[in-house]
Design a protein around this motif. Structure first.
Motif, short mmCIF file in Angstrom:
data_model
loop_
_atom_site.label_atom_id
_atom_site.label_comp_id
_atom_site.label_asym_id
_atom_site.label_seq_id
_atom_site.Cartn_x
_atom_site.Cartn_y
_atom_site.Cartn_z
N LYS A 22 -10.76 3.26 -5.18
CA LYS A 22 -10.23 4.53 -4.67
C LYS A 22 -9.97 5.52 -5.81
CE LYS A 22 -8.19 3.24 -0.29
NZ LYS A 22 -6.97 3.22 0.54
N ASN A 23 -9.85 5.01 -7.04
CA ASN A 23 -9.61 5.89 -8.18
C ASN A 23 -10.88 6.16 -8.99
OD1 ASN A 23 -6.63 6.60 -8.52
ND2 ASN A 23 -6.60 4.47 -7.86
N GLY A 24 -12.03 5.89 -8.39
CA GLY A 24 -13.30 6.29 -8.99
C GLY A 24 -13.97 5.29 -9.90
N TYR A 25 -13.50 4.06 -9.93
CA TYR A 25 -14.10 3.05 -10.79
C TYR A 25 -15.17 2.26 -10.03
CZ TYR A 25 -10.40 3.83 -14.17
OH TYR A 25 -9.56 4.40 -15.08
N THR A 26 -16.17 1.81 -10.73
CA THR A 26 -17.12 0.86 -10.19
C THR A 26 -16.52 -0.51 -10.44
OG1 THR A 26 -18.94 2.33 -10.75
CG2 THR A 26 -19.49 0.02 -10.32
N VAL A 27 -16.52 -1.36 -9.42
CA VAL A 27 -15.78 -2.61 -9.49
C VAL A 27 -16.66 -3.76 -9.01
CG1 VAL A 27 -13.70 -3.80 -8.71
CG2 VAL A 27 -13.70 -1.32 -8.90
N ARG A 28 -16.49 -4.91 -9.65
CA ARG A 28 -17.12 -6.13 -9.14
C ARG A 28 -16.21 -7.30 -9.40
NH1 ARG A 28 -20.96 -9.64 -12.20
NH2 ARG A 28 -20.24 -9.53 -14.33
N ILE A 29 -16.28 -8.29 -8.51
CA ILE A 29 -15.51 -9.52 -8.66
C ILE A 29 -16.46 -10.57 -9.21
CG2 ILE A 29 -14.24 -11.33 -7.46
CD1 ILE A 29 -13.38 -9.26 -5.41
N GLU A 45 -14.05 -6.99 -12.81
CA GLU A 45 -14.63 -6.18 -13.88
C GLU A 45 -14.74 -4.76 -13.35
OE1 GLU A 45 -18.27 -6.61 -17.02
OE2 GLU A 45 -18.57 -7.38 -15.00
N TYR A 46 -14.34 -3.80 -14.17
CA TYR A 46 -14.37 -2.40 -13.71
C TYR A 46 -14.78 -1.48 -14.85
CZ TYR A 46 -9.82 -1.88 -15.96
OH TYR A 46 -8.81 -1.84 -16.88
N TRP A 47 -15.38 -0.36 -14.46
CA TRP A 47 -15.79 0.66 -15.44
C TRP A 47 -15.97 1.97 -14.69
CZ3 TRP A 47 -18.74 -3.19 -13.44
CH2 TRP A 47 -19.91 -2.84 -12.79
N ARG A 48 -16.02 3.03 -15.47
CA ARG A 48 -16.26 4.38 -14.93
C ARG A 48 -17.59 4.87 -15.45
NH1 ARG A 48 -11.16 7.97 -13.53
NH2 ARG A 48 -12.44 8.99 -12.01
N LYS A 49 -18.45 5.27 -14.57
CA LYS A 49 -19.78 5.72 -14.93
C LYS A 49 -19.73 6.93 -15.85
CE LYS A 49 -24.28 5.68 -13.47
NZ LYS A 49 -25.11 4.54 -13.70
N ASP A 50 -18.82 7.85 -15.62
CA ASP A 50 -18.75 9.08 -16.43
C ASP A 50 -18.13 8.85 -17.81
OD1 ASP A 50 -16.20 8.57 -15.46
OD2 ASP A 50 -15.82 10.63 -14.87
N ARG A 51 -17.65 7.64 -18.09
CA ARG A 51 -17.01 7.36 -19.37
C ARG A 51 -17.79 6.35 -20.22
NH1 ARG A 51 -10.65 7.18 -17.80
NH2 ARG A 51 -10.58 9.27 -16.97
N ASP A 52 -19.01 6.00 -19.81
CA ASP A 52 -19.82 5.04 -20.58
C ASP A 52 -20.29 5.61 -21.87
OD1 ASP A 52 -19.53 2.94 -18.87
OD2 ASP A 52 -21.42 3.28 -17.81
#
Length: 52
Positions: A22-29, A45-52
């Motif tokens: 909900k806060n814009g992160y790409t997430v996977r378990i 595991e989480y990351w933000r596409k715009d911050r790579d």
């Protein structure tokens, strides 16, 4: 950059995934096994596409 949060309880993992998504992160378990005979350790595991 990808980050990991280790979390054993399934309900807690689900709540964290919802909050991060909900806060814009790409997430996977995921899960990993340290040794062949050990039990699995679960993580988010989480990351933000715009911050790579």
């Amino acid at each position: 950059m990808r980050h990991k949060i280790y979390c054993e309880a399934s309900a807690d993992r689900d709540a964290l995934v919802t909050i991060l998504a909900k806060n814009g992160y790409t997430v996977r378990i995921g899960k990993e096994q340290k040794t062949k005979n050990s039990r699995y350790t679960y993580y988010i595991e989480y990351w933000r596409k715009d911050r790579d």
